[in-house]
Design an enzyme around this catalytic site. Sequence first.
Site, PDB file in Angstrom:
ATOM      1  N   TYR A   1       0.847  -1.408   0.110  1.00 29.30           N
ATOM      2  CA  TYR A   1       0.002   0.015  -0.018  1.00 29.30           C
ATOM      3  C   TYR A   1       1.030   1.224   0.016  1.00 29.30           C
ATOM      4  O   TYR A   1       0.410   2.284  -0.448  1.00 29.30           O
ATOM      5  CB  TYR A   1      -1.071  -0.059   1.431  1.00 29.30           C
ATOM      6  CG  TYR A   1      -2.056  -1.178   1.208  1.00 29.30           C
ATOM      7  CD1 TYR A   1      -2.111  -1.804   0.153  1.00 29.30           C
ATOM      8  CD2 TYR A   1      -2.864  -1.068   2.083  1.00 29.30           C
ATOM      9  CE1 TYR A   1      -3.246  -2.788   0.274  1.00 29.30           C
ATOM     10  CE2 TYR A   1      -3.844  -2.237   2.201  1.00 29.30           C
ATOM     11  CZ  TYR A   1      -4.028  -3.177   1.064  1.00 29.30           C
ATOM     12  OH  TYR A   1      -5.162  -4.063   1.053  1.00 29.30           O
TER      13      TYR A   1
ATOM     14  N   LYS B   1       3.207 -15.497   1.055  1.00 20.00           N
ATOM     15  CA  LYS B   1       2.864 -16.149  -0.118  1.00 20.00           C
ATOM     16  C   LYS B   1       4.548 -16.343  -0.887  1.00 20.00           C
ATOM     17  O   LYS B   1       5.031 -15.797  -1.894  1.00 20.00           O
ATOM     18  CB  LYS B   1       2.415 -15.152  -1.190  1.00 20.00           C
ATOM     19  CG  LYS B   1       1.838 -15.752  -2.403  1.00 20.00           C
ATOM     20  CD  LYS B   1       0.523 -16.433  -2.404  1.00 20.00           C
ATOM     21  CE  LYS B   1       0.296 -17.244  -3.812  1.00 20.00           C
ATOM     22  NZ  LYS B   1      -0.584 -18.463  -3.791  1.00 20.00           N
TER      23      LYS B   1
ATOM     24  N   ASP C   1      -3.424 -18.135   0.372  1.00 26.87           N
ATOM     25  CA  ASP C   1      -4.778 -18.529  -0.021  1.00 26.87           C
ATOM     26  C   ASP C   1      -5.245 -19.596   0.440  1.00 26.87           C
ATOM     27  O   ASP C   1      -6.434 -20.000   0.953  1.00 26.87           O
ATOM     28  CB  ASP C   1      -4.226 -19.157  -1.564  1.00 26.87           C
ATOM     29  CG  ASP C   1      -2.951 -19.820  -1.577  1.00 26.87           C
ATOM     30  OD1 ASP C   1      -2.160 -19.664  -0.853  1.00 26.87           O
ATOM     31  OD2 ASP C   1      -2.992 -20.270  -2.918  1.00 26.87           O
TER      32      ASP C   1
ATOM     33  N   ASP D   1      -5.475  -6.918   5.728  1.00 29.37           N
ATOM     34  CA  ASP D   1      -6.478  -6.209   5.455  1.00 29.37           C
ATOM     35  C   ASP D   1      -7.685  -7.179   4.990  1.00 29.37           C
ATOM     36  O   ASP D   1      -8.968  -7.089   5.529  1.00 29.37           O
ATOM     37  CB  ASP D   1      -6.325  -5.226   4.211  1.00 29.37           C
ATOM     38  CG  ASP D   1      -7.186  -4.280   3.949  1.00 29.37           C
ATOM     39  OD1 ASP D   1      -8.352  -4.227   4.713  1.00 29.37           O
ATOM     40  OD2 ASP D   1      -6.980  -3.573   2.995  1.00 29.37           O
TER      41      ASP D   1
ATOM     42  N   ASP E   1     -10.904  -8.571   7.580  1.00 27.26           N
ATOM     43  CA  ASP E   1     -12.146  -8.414   7.158  1.00 27.26           C
ATOM     44  C   ASP E   1     -12.857  -9.668   7.100  1.00 27.26           C
ATOM     45  O   ASP E   1     -14.125 -10.019   7.450  1.00 27.26           O
ATOM     46  CB  ASP E   1     -12.473  -7.774   5.830  1.00 27.26           C
ATOM     47  CG  ASP E   1     -12.512  -6.474   5.966  1.00 27.26           C
ATOM     48  OD1 ASP E   1     -12.280  -5.851   7.042  1.00 27.26           O
ATOM     49  OD2 ASP E   1     -12.986  -5.635   5.010  1.00 27.26           O
TER      50      ASP E   1
END
Length: 378
Positions: A146, A202, A234, A258, A262
């Site tokens: 980000y 990852k 994943d 993030d 959620d």
Amino acid sequence: MPGMNKGIALLAGDGIGPEVMEQALRVLAVVEKRYGITLEKRSAPVGGAAIDSHGRALPEETVETCRRSDAVLFGSVGGPKWESLPPEEQPERGALLPLRKIFGLFANLRPAIVFPQLVHASPLRPDLLEQGLDVLVVRELTGGIYFGTPKGRDDAALNAAGEPDPRAYDTLVYHRSEIERIARVAFEAALLRNRRVTSIDKANVLASMVFWRQVVTSVGAEYPGVELTHMYVDNAAMQLVRNPAQFDVILAGNMFGDILSDEASMLTGSLGMLPSASLAEGSFGLYEPSGGSAPDIAGQGVANPIAQILSAAMMLKYSFGLTQAYEGIFSAVGAVLDEGYRTRDIADGVTAGEAVIGTEEMGRRIAEHLARGEHPGN
Ligand code: NAD
């Protein structure tokens, strides 16, 4: 720690913020008595209310109040009245982003808690949540893709054949120091919980994530009492809905955190129950409910104050080290739910013995339970 004296900045904000903050204060008043500590409470304007009174969402005097304090208890900000302002002046962007920056709040802690009494509110099958759920997502908040540079777009780019083919790009970069400090937050949090950390990456595809895994592993070696496992993002997204109870603390970088936080919060099915914390280096932190200002129900006395009360509990635990007070509040909430009391958002309308109550009564009942002292640490 009897005799402890801490200053807290109270930024109630807009919508249901002031209503639920009042109930958190009711509970904190009991904490002061029961645990022999003193909390100096300093209210300051923020969000839309501050735009109305001071012309900006985060007035300088509010920043000063936070600076003088050991922690910030935040309500929520925003509402239809301020939605036509330019984005950077709006309550959320204009208050929360600068607060994060000014105070270096690099660690976001979001517990996904399902009390066993509220399993029906989760979209998951009840048998997956028999014992309830308490997973803590620790997300790095100020680095990663980000904020990494270079980022941008190149409208004049050409493809391999030399034809126009515009492109855009971001950069996923982490310094060792950034990974180390967020990993330490996760390991320290695990020490106060069930001593397990699952680090998300990852590493099968991304060089930055191979590095992430290495650094987390080396920090983990400093915490032999905490079990560390690694999981690809994943797989983690899948495991969270398949068997969420396997997790204790989930550690992730900014983007993966993030998304997973959620996902984890949706498992609980009730925004009104979810606290969060944003921590700086040292013990300073900002604590707030995960939900917003809920303008649709503001002023009606029906908002659920539990997210705000548990945010105050997290403040006691993570900024002041008062784990027993945290657990006392937690079990007082559980006791009130056991008695069948529900605010409207967590009532299912079919459970026998369920009684729907308002914001103030929920706060009062939790405070009374805590005061009765049938809880850990009393
Ligand atoms: P919201 O979280 O305010 O509300 C979503 C839904 O959840 C609403 O139906 C609301 O009634 C319900 N809800 C939320 N908290 C509740 C509680 N404690 N008890 C009972 N029900 C509750 O999200 P939204 O409607 O998208 O946003 C409303 C405003 O809040 C917007 O201005 C938004 O910018 C702002 N917002 C602020 C924050 C923050 O202060 N950190 C976070 C999210 C949204």
